[in-house]
Design a protein around this motif. Structure first.
Motif, mmCIF file in Angstrom:
data_model
loop_
_atom_site.group_PDB
_atom_site.id
_atom_site.type_symbol
_atom_site.label_atom_id
_atom_site.label_comp_id
_atom_site.label_asym_id
_atom_site.label_seq_id
_atom_site.Cartn_x
_atom_site.Cartn_y
_atom_site.Cartn_z
ATOM 1 N N LEU A 41 59.692 53.905 33.113
ATOM 2 C CA LEU A 41 59.289 54.517 34.368
ATOM 3 C C LEU A 41 58.001 55.573 34.129
ATOM 4 C CD1 LEU A 41 62.855 55.807 34.870
ATOM 5 C CD2 LEU A 41 61.965 54.022 36.162
ATOM 6 N N SER A 42 57.798 55.917 33.139
ATOM 7 C CA SER A 42 56.644 56.983 32.775
ATOM 8 C C SER A 42 55.360 55.878 33.002
ATOM 9 C CB SER A 42 56.604 57.746 31.919
ATOM 10 O OG SER A 42 57.452 58.755 31.823
ATOM 11 N N GLN A 45 54.614 54.073 36.404
ATOM 12 C CA GLN A 45 53.824 54.875 37.266
ATOM 13 C C GLN A 45 52.448 55.273 36.816
ATOM 14 O OE1 GLN A 45 56.501 58.223 38.137
ATOM 15 N NE2 GLN A 45 58.290 57.017 38.281
ATOM 16 N N ARG A 46 52.263 55.451 35.899
ATOM 17 C CA ARG A 46 51.167 55.590 35.362
ATOM 18 C C ARG A 46 50.020 54.568 35.364
ATOM 19 N NH1 ARG A 46 50.309 56.717 29.048
ATOM 20 N NH2 ARG A 46 49.876 54.599 29.291
ATOM 21 N N ARG A 48 50.617 51.075 36.666
ATOM 22 C CA ARG A 48 50.856 50.105 37.625
ATOM 23 C C ARG A 48 50.680 48.519 37.059
ATOM 24 N NH1 ARG A 48 53.015 49.296 41.671
ATOM 25 N NH2 ARG A 48 51.548 48.198 42.579
ATOM 26 N N ARG A 69 65.814 53.282 39.654
ATOM 27 C CA ARG A 69 64.951 54.233 39.377
ATOM 28 C C ARG A 69 63.189 53.543 39.924
ATOM 29 N NH1 ARG A 69 66.914 58.322 34.675
ATOM 30 N NH2 ARG A 69 68.968 58.506 35.708
ATOM 31 N N LEU A 70 62.899 52.753 39.373
ATOM 32 C CA LEU A 70 61.740 51.979 39.447
ATOM 33 C C LEU A 70 61.710 51.677 41.303
ATOM 34 C CD1 LEU A 70 61.276 49.396 36.785
ATOM 35 C CD2 LEU A 70 59.664 51.154 37.577
ATOM 36 N N GLU A 73 60.826 54.627 43.348
ATOM 37 C CA GLU A 73 59.439 55.381 42.979
ATOM 38 C C GLU A 73 58.488 54.534 44.096
ATOM 39 O OE1 GLU A 73 58.591 58.037 41.487
ATOM 40 O OE2 GLU A 73 60.763 58.267 40.815
ATOM 41 N N ILE A 75 55.277 54.355 44.328
ATOM 42 C CA ILE A 75 54.172 53.793 43.369
ATOM 43 C C ILE A 75 54.642 52.580 42.572
ATOM 44 C CG2 ILE A 75 54.223 55.372 41.368
ATOM 45 C CD1 ILE A 75 51.148 55.287 41.475
ATOM 46 N N ALA A 76 55.924 52.516 42.160
ATOM 47 C CA ALA A 76 56.442 51.419 41.464
ATOM 48 C C ALA A 76 57.383 50.316 42.163
ATOM 49 C CB ALA A 76 57.021 52.131 40.094
ATOM 50 N N SER A 77 57.543 50.536 43.414
ATOM 51 C CA SER A 77 58.814 49.992 43.890
ATOM 52 C C SER A 77 58.764 48.536 44.082
ATOM 53 C CB SER A 77 59.189 50.611 45.233
ATOM 54 O OG SER A 77 57.944 50.358 46.116
#
Length: 125
Positions: A41-42, A45-46, A48, A69-70, A73, A75-77
């Motif tokens: 997940l981290s 997001q970082r 992409r 969870r992705l 978010e 930025i990651a959806s």
């Protein structure tokens, strides 16, 4: 820049390394690796990535929870996700409802995994 980034999230180091080798050699991907759902997940997001290979069964956070969870978010959806599972023909309709691009069953063929991923990502886009 035509090298695409792919994030591999799998708790098994041997599987991560095998996928990395296959994708770098045959698919010309830049591979980022995570050993757990939370690490994935981290990194998603970082960094992409252009796509994510996500193991379904992991100890920390399982693949479906990681996927949920992705998707939550911003930025990651919208990153395309391909699930990796050892459970055989898991309920693929359920995966389709979750917006998964494809499912690759373990054990997979290292010689064709890059082609499978490329085909899945180019389908219905």
């Amino acid at each position: 820049m035509d090298t695409k980034k792919i994030l591999v999230i799998d708790d098994e180091a041997d599987i991560r390394k095998l996928i990395q080798t296959c994708l770098e050699i045959t698919g010309k991907w830049q591979v980022i690796m995570a050993a757990s759902g939370s690490e994935g997940l981290s990194l998603a997001q970082r960094d992409r990535p252009d796509a994510i290979i996500l193991d379904v069964m992991m100890p920390d956070i399982d693949g479906l929870t990681t996927l949920e969870r992705l998707r939550s978010e911003p930025i990651a959806s919208d990153i395309p996700v391909i699930l990796l599972t050892a459970r055989g023909r898991f309920i693929e309709q359920k995966f389709a409802e979750l917006g998964v691009k494809s499912v690759i069953n373990k054990p997979f063929n290292p010689l064709t995994i890059s082609e499978q991923i490329t085909a899945a990502l180019s389908a219905n886009t």
